[in-house]
Write a protein that holds these residues in place. Structure first.
Motif, PDB file in Angstrom:
ATOM      1  N   LYS A 194       0.756  -1.319   0.224  1.00 52.39           N
ATOM      2  CA  LYS A 194      -0.102   0.039  -0.043  1.00 52.39           C
ATOM      3  C   LYS A 194       0.974   1.285   0.021  1.00 52.39           C
ATOM      4  O   LYS A 194       2.000   1.338   0.526  1.00 52.39           O
ATOM      5  CB  LYS A 194      -0.829  -0.038   1.172  1.00 52.39           C
ATOM      6  N   ILE A 195       0.052   2.433  -0.556  1.00 45.15           N
ATOM      7  CA  ILE A 195       1.134   3.572  -0.464  1.00 45.15           C
ATOM      8  C   ILE A 195       0.633   4.286   0.747  1.00 45.15           C
ATOM      9  O   ILE A 195      -0.450   4.755   1.191  1.00 45.15           O
ATOM     10  CB  ILE A 195       0.577   4.546  -1.822  1.00 45.15           C
ATOM     11  N   SER A 196       1.850   4.565   1.573  1.00 50.10           N
ATOM     12  CA  SER A 196       1.762   5.441   2.670  1.00 50.10           C
ATOM     13  C   SER A 196       1.250   6.788   2.801  1.00 50.10           C
ATOM     14  O   SER A 196       1.526   7.428   1.722  1.00 50.10           O
ATOM     15  CB  SER A 196       3.022   5.306   3.506  1.00 50.10           C
ATOM     16  N   ASP A 197       0.568   7.434   3.481  1.00 49.91           N
ATOM     17  CA  ASP A 197      -0.007   8.677   3.628  1.00 49.91           C
ATOM     18  C   ASP A 197       1.199   9.662   3.667  1.00 49.91           C
ATOM     19  O   ASP A 197       1.247  10.991   3.154  1.00 49.91           O
ATOM     20  CB  ASP A 197      -0.523   8.967   4.994  1.00 49.91           C
ATOM     21  N   LYS A 198       2.472   9.026   4.046  1.00 48.23           N
ATOM     22  CA  LYS A 198       3.566   9.918   4.119  1.00 48.23           C
ATOM     23  C   LYS A 198       4.113  10.459   2.673  1.00 48.23           C
ATOM     24  O   LYS A 198       4.557  11.786   2.481  1.00 48.23           O
ATOM     25  CB  LYS A 198       4.607   9.260   4.841  1.00 48.23           C
ATOM     26  N   VAL A 199       3.632   9.469   1.833  1.00 44.96           N
ATOM     27  CA  VAL A 199       4.183   9.995   0.500  1.00 44.96           C
ATOM     28  C   VAL A 199       3.134  11.164  -0.076  1.00 44.96           C
ATOM     29  O   VAL A 199       3.759  12.058  -0.690  1.00 44.96           O
ATOM     30  CB  VAL A 199       3.864   8.872  -0.693  1.00 44.96           C
ATOM     31  N   PHE A 200       1.950  10.892   0.371  1.00 43.64           N
ATOM     32  CA  PHE A 200       1.064  12.227  -0.431  1.00 43.64           C
ATOM     33  C   PHE A 200       1.512  13.328   0.482  1.00 43.64           C
ATOM     34  O   PHE A 200       1.361  14.424   0.131  1.00 43.64           O
ATOM     35  CB  PHE A 200      -0.465  11.809  -0.139  1.00 43.64           C
ATOM     36  N   LYS A 201       1.696  13.342   1.789  1.00 47.03           N
ATOM     37  CA  LYS A 201       1.855  14.411   2.695  1.00 47.03           C
ATOM     38  C   LYS A 201       3.276  15.108   2.051  1.00 47.03           C
ATOM     39  O   LYS A 201       3.213  16.430   2.016  1.00 47.03           O
ATOM     40  CB  LYS A 201       2.405  13.956   4.117  1.00 47.03           C
ATOM     41  N   GLN A 202       4.310  14.250   1.836  1.00 49.09           N
ATOM     42  CA  GLN A 202       5.424  14.927   1.435  1.00 49.09           C
ATOM     43  C   GLN A 202       5.297  15.687  -0.327  1.00 49.09           C
ATOM     44  O   GLN A 202       5.791  16.956  -0.251  1.00 49.09           O
ATOM     45  CB  GLN A 202       6.774  13.828   1.128  1.00 49.09           C
ATOM     46  N   LEU A 203       4.635  15.009  -0.982  1.00 46.48           N
ATOM     47  CA  LEU A 203       4.035  15.517  -2.324  1.00 46.48           C
ATOM     48  C   LEU A 203       3.407  16.854  -2.047  1.00 46.48           C
ATOM     49  O   LEU A 203       3.633  17.768  -2.754  1.00 46.48           O
ATOM     50  CB  LEU A 203       3.313  14.506  -3.128  1.00 46.48           C
ATOM     51  N   SER A 204       2.420  16.856  -1.251  1.00 38.28           N
ATOM     52  CA  SER A 204       1.592  18.212  -0.956  1.00 38.28           C
ATOM     53  C   SER A 204       2.406  19.259  -0.443  1.00 38.28           C
ATOM     54  O   SER A 204       2.222  20.369  -0.938  1.00 38.28           O
ATOM     55  CB  SER A 204       0.378  17.758  -0.341  1.00 38.28           C
ATOM     56  N   THR A 205       3.316  18.964   0.495  1.00 38.13           N
ATOM     57  CA  THR A 205       4.281  19.879   0.997  1.00 38.13           C
ATOM     58  C   THR A 205       5.041  20.563  -0.091  1.00 38.13           C
ATOM     59  O   THR A 205       5.114  21.691  -0.185  1.00 38.13           O
ATOM     60  CB  THR A 205       5.237  19.263   2.260  1.00 38.13           C
ATOM     61  N   GLU A 206       5.358  19.760  -0.824  1.00 40.32           N
ATOM     62  CA  GLU A 206       6.514  20.263  -1.840  1.00 40.32           C
ATOM     63  C   GLU A 206       5.651  21.127  -2.726  1.00 40.32           C
ATOM     64  O   GLU A 206       6.125  22.109  -3.343  1.00 40.32           O
ATOM     65  CB  GLU A 206       7.198  19.221  -2.620  1.00 40.32           C
ATOM     66  N   PHE A 207       4.499  20.789  -3.460  1.00 43.03           N
ATOM     67  CA  PHE A 207       3.666  21.407  -4.218  1.00 43.03           C
ATOM     68  C   PHE A 207       3.241  22.832  -3.711  1.00 43.03           C
ATOM     69  O   PHE A 207       3.330  23.870  -4.320  1.00 43.03           O
ATOM     70  CB  PHE A 207       2.424  20.694  -4.587  1.00 43.03           C
ATOM     71  N   LYS A 208       2.856  22.700  -2.291  1.00 36.96           N
ATOM     72  CA  LYS A 208       2.632  24.021  -1.530  1.00 36.96           C
ATOM     73  C   LYS A 208       3.667  25.102  -1.670  1.00 36.96           C
ATOM     74  O   LYS A 208       3.626  26.328  -1.645  1.00 36.96           O
ATOM     75  CB  LYS A 208       2.288  23.752  -0.060  1.00 36.96           C
ATOM     76  N   PHE A 209       5.027  24.235  -1.287  1.00 36.57           N
ATOM     77  CA  PHE A 209       6.204  25.269  -1.348  1.00 36.57           C
ATOM     78  C   PHE A 209       6.430  25.679  -2.614  1.00 36.57           C
ATOM     79  O   PHE A 209       7.312  26.649  -2.766  1.00 36.57           O
ATOM     80  CB  PHE A 209       7.226  24.326  -0.810  1.00 36.57           C
ATOM     81  N   GLY A 210       6.001  25.080  -3.871  1.00 42.52           N
ATOM     82  CA  GLY A 210       6.194  25.579  -5.018  1.00 42.52           C
ATOM     83  C   GLY A 210       7.438  25.085  -5.742  1.00 42.52           C
ATOM     84  O   GLY A 210       8.131  25.613  -6.771  1.00 42.52           O
ATOM     85  N   LEU A 211       7.972  23.617  -5.519  1.00 46.22           N
ATOM     86  CA  LEU A 211       9.027  23.223  -5.853  1.00 46.22           C
ATOM     87  C   LEU A 211       8.793  22.722  -7.620  1.00 46.22           C
ATOM     88  O   LEU A 211       9.711  22.492  -8.325  1.00 46.22           O
ATOM     89  CB  LEU A 211       9.196  21.863  -5.337  1.00 46.22           C
ATOM     90  N   ASN A 212       7.413  22.868  -8.085  1.00 50.60           N
ATOM     91  CA  ASN A 212       7.015  22.662  -9.407  1.00 50.60           C
ATOM     92  C   ASN A 212       7.105  23.821 -10.238  1.00 50.60           C
ATOM     93  O   ASN A 212       6.655  24.035 -11.148  1.00 50.60           O
ATOM     94  CB  ASN A 212       5.598  21.857  -9.461  1.00 50.60           C
ATOM     95  N   LYS A 213       7.481  25.023  -9.679  1.00 51.64           N
ATOM     96  CA  LYS A 213       7.447  26.349 -10.222  1.00 51.64           C
ATOM     97  C   LYS A 213       8.781  27.036 -10.393  1.00 51.64           C
ATOM     98  O   LYS A 213       9.601  27.092  -9.293  1.00 51.64           O
ATOM     99  CB  LYS A 213       6.332  27.267  -9.431  1.00 51.64           C
ATOM    100  N   LEU A 214       9.105  27.731 -11.495  1.00 51.06           N
ATOM    101  CA  LEU A 214      10.445  28.490 -11.753  1.00 51.06           C
ATOM    102  C   LEU A 214      10.340  29.579 -10.674  1.00 51.06           C
ATOM    103  O   LEU A 214      11.556  29.686 -10.312  1.00 51.06           O
ATOM    104  CB  LEU A 214      10.431  28.693 -13.273  1.00 51.06           C
ATOM    105  N   SER A 215       9.360  30.012 -10.506  1.00 53.24           N
ATOM    106  CA  SER A 215       9.581  31.511  -9.640  1.00 53.24           C
ATOM    107  C   SER A 215       9.952  31.039  -8.320  1.00 53.24           C
ATOM    108  O   SER A 215      10.954  31.787  -7.907  1.00 53.24           O
ATOM    109  CB  SER A 215       8.228  32.004  -9.494  1.00 53.24           C
ATOM    110  N   THR A 216       9.974  29.704  -7.552  1.00 54.19           N
ATOM    111  CA  THR A 216      10.425  29.369  -6.414  1.00 54.19           C
ATOM    112  C   THR A 216      12.062  29.492  -6.542  1.00 54.19           C
ATOM    113  O   THR A 216      12.690  29.936  -5.444  1.00 54.19           O
ATOM    114  CB  THR A 216       9.917  27.999  -6.027  1.00 54.19           C
ATOM    115  N   TYR A 217      12.555  28.888  -7.630  1.00 53.65           N
ATOM    116  CA  TYR A 217      13.941  29.060  -8.066  1.00 53.65           C
ATOM    117  C   TYR A 217      14.692  30.327  -8.311  1.00 53.65           C
ATOM    118  O   TYR A 217      15.741  30.483  -7.759  1.00 53.65           O
ATOM    119  CB  TYR A 217      14.319  27.886  -9.056  1.00 53.65           C
ATOM    120  N   LYS A 218      13.825  30.925  -9.058  1.00 55.26           N
ATOM    121  CA  LYS A 218      14.459  32.413  -8.896  1.00 55.26           C
ATOM    122  C   LYS A 218      14.490  33.193  -7.530  1.00 55.26           C
ATOM    123  O   LYS A 218      15.475  34.081  -7.538  1.00 55.26           O
ATOM    124  CB  LYS A 218      13.304  33.363  -9.894  1.00 55.26           C
TER     125      LYS A 218
END
Ligand code: DWN
Length: 392
Positions: free
Chosen positions: A247-271
């Motif tokens: 089974k996929i642990s909740d920790k995986v979804f939690k980490q992904l959601s934290t990373e999306f919230k932080f903007g790791l999928n966006k160029l502006s975060t890196y700028k």
């Protein structure tokens, strides 16, 4: 599309420590990129593995108590949770992990012959080879499919990720487990740890980017552990999609959601990160300059690959940092790459009239603070650039 967002200037190869006499060191331009499609962060100039990892590689995992303990704890957990008949480690270094298993229960793969020799000598089957599909075929023919494949701080050092995961998929049992562990991009950006970028760290993974690569290779993350090691790492537990039992642990979804919230999928975060890095550089230079104006002695502690990036990016020389100390014999009586700063064998005596210690190995702060109680007692001060330049 790969977009450059950070220029860390001219850098030498990390982990290639020149002798005192060597004044002409080659440098390359270190630029960091964000791929808008794959969301992966990489350095723009990728060196050949043979240039970086060879018989002279100086980094040894067993040099730190913290790492030895972390690997010991993990080996116990692997046995308890997965009970593998055979574990294969990609990048076994000096055997800090595999030597915790039985000799018939673990195989190492280590391209640096000086390090591979150390585990071979202890009786562990070690392939002194680079990880690729040809090697995976050879291992499968000799040992059959593998129950558990582990790799710490190695996958991010290999340029061809498709070949890496294709080879793992080929060698791993359908019900087998892959565990990989690397610095966390989220922690790196949060801590402004731009020193995680150097030639060996071709990639810094986020769960977001790793998930995308794994998907291409019919694998997925089923659990994640957050670790303090190397300034904040993630340990990913991965399975083949074919394995429906796990089974996929909740920790995986939690980490992904934290990373999306932080903007790791966006160029502006890196700028934004890039502009914070420039600020950090100016602050560190002025802090060190201010201390030197008071005629104090500053010494670097831990001639890490990370310190190479910081010191070269900030153009710090031996007028600002007097020398470095390190416990690794291969780094001693050498220069910090790209600089005129000498590295000496660590000894308490050498630190006796030092006023400030710059934490090159800031990731081992707790271990170092414990060791340097006397330095602290006599009002010695530590200097760090993480998360921002300051005196501790
Ligand atoms: O991925 C990588 C990581 C795992 O290790 C490699 N590409 C290269 C290397 O990076 P690093 O050099 O930044 O790693 P460390 O583990 O932060 O290096 C610590 C250095 O500090 C070693 O040279 C040993 C030295 N040290 C010391 O002299 N006294 C460390 C401690 C804890 C000490 O007390």
């Amino acid at each position: 599309m790969n977009i450059k967002f950070l220029n860390l200037g001219k850098q030498p190869l990390a982990n290639q420590y020149p002798s005192f006499a060597n004044k002409r060191q080659k440098k390359y331009n270190l630029n960091i990129c964000f791929n808008t499609k794959t969301k992966i962060i990489s350095i723009s100039k990728k060196m050949k593995s043979e240039v970086m990892f060879n018989k002279k590689y100086p980094y040894r995992s067993s040099m730190s108590k913290t790492m030895k303990e972390s690997f010991k704890k993990l080996s116990k957990e692997i046995i308890k949770r997965f009970n593998p008949n055979l574990t294969l480690e990609i990048g076994s270094n000096d055997g800090a992990l595999i030597t915790n298993f039985g000799k018939k229960k673990a195989i190492g793969i280590e391209p640096c012959s000086n390090l591979a020799y150390m585990t071979k000598k202890k009786g562990f089957k070690t392939y002194n080879k680079y990880w690729n599909f040809d090697l995976a075929k050879k291992i499968r023919a000799r040992h059959g499919l593998i129950d558990l494949i582990y790799s710490a701080n190695t996958i991010t050092h290999i340029s061809n990720l498709n070949d890496v995961f294709k080879s793992i998929n080929y060698l791993l049992k359908n019900e087998g487990t892959l565990i990989i562990e690397d610095p966390s991009l989220l922690e790196c950006i949060k801590k402004n740890a731009y020193d995680q970028f150097y030639n060996e760290h071709i990639y810094i993974f986020s769960a977001i980017s790793l998930r995308k690569i794994l998907k291409k290779h019919n694998m997925q993350i089923f659990d994640i552990q957050t670790l303090d090691t190397h300034g904040g790492s993630l340990r990913y537990f991965i399975k083949k999609n074919k394995n429906k039992e796990v089974k996929i642990s909740d920790k995986v979804f939690k980490q992904l959601s934290t990373e999306f919230k932080f903007g790791l999928n966006k160029l502006s975060t890196y700028k934004k990160f890039s502009s914070n890095v420039k600020k950090s550089k100016n602050q560190l230079i002025s802090l060190i300059q201010k201390i030197k104006n008071q005629k104090k002695i500053i010494v670097g502690y831990g001639a890490t690959a990370k310190a190479v990036t910081v010191i070269n990016y900030c153009k710090i020389n031996n007028k600002l940092i007097d020398f470095f100390v390190d416990t690794t014999p291969e780094k001693q009586n050498k220069l910090l790459p790209g600089t005129d700063i000498k590295i000496y064998k660590y000894s308490k005596k050498l630190l006796s009239n030092v006023n400030y210690i710059f934490l090159g190995a800031w990731n081992f702060k707790d271990e170092i603070f414990k060791k340097e109680e006397n330095f602290i007692k006599r009002k010695g001060k530590f200097l760090t650039h993480i998360p921002k330049p300051k005196i501790i």
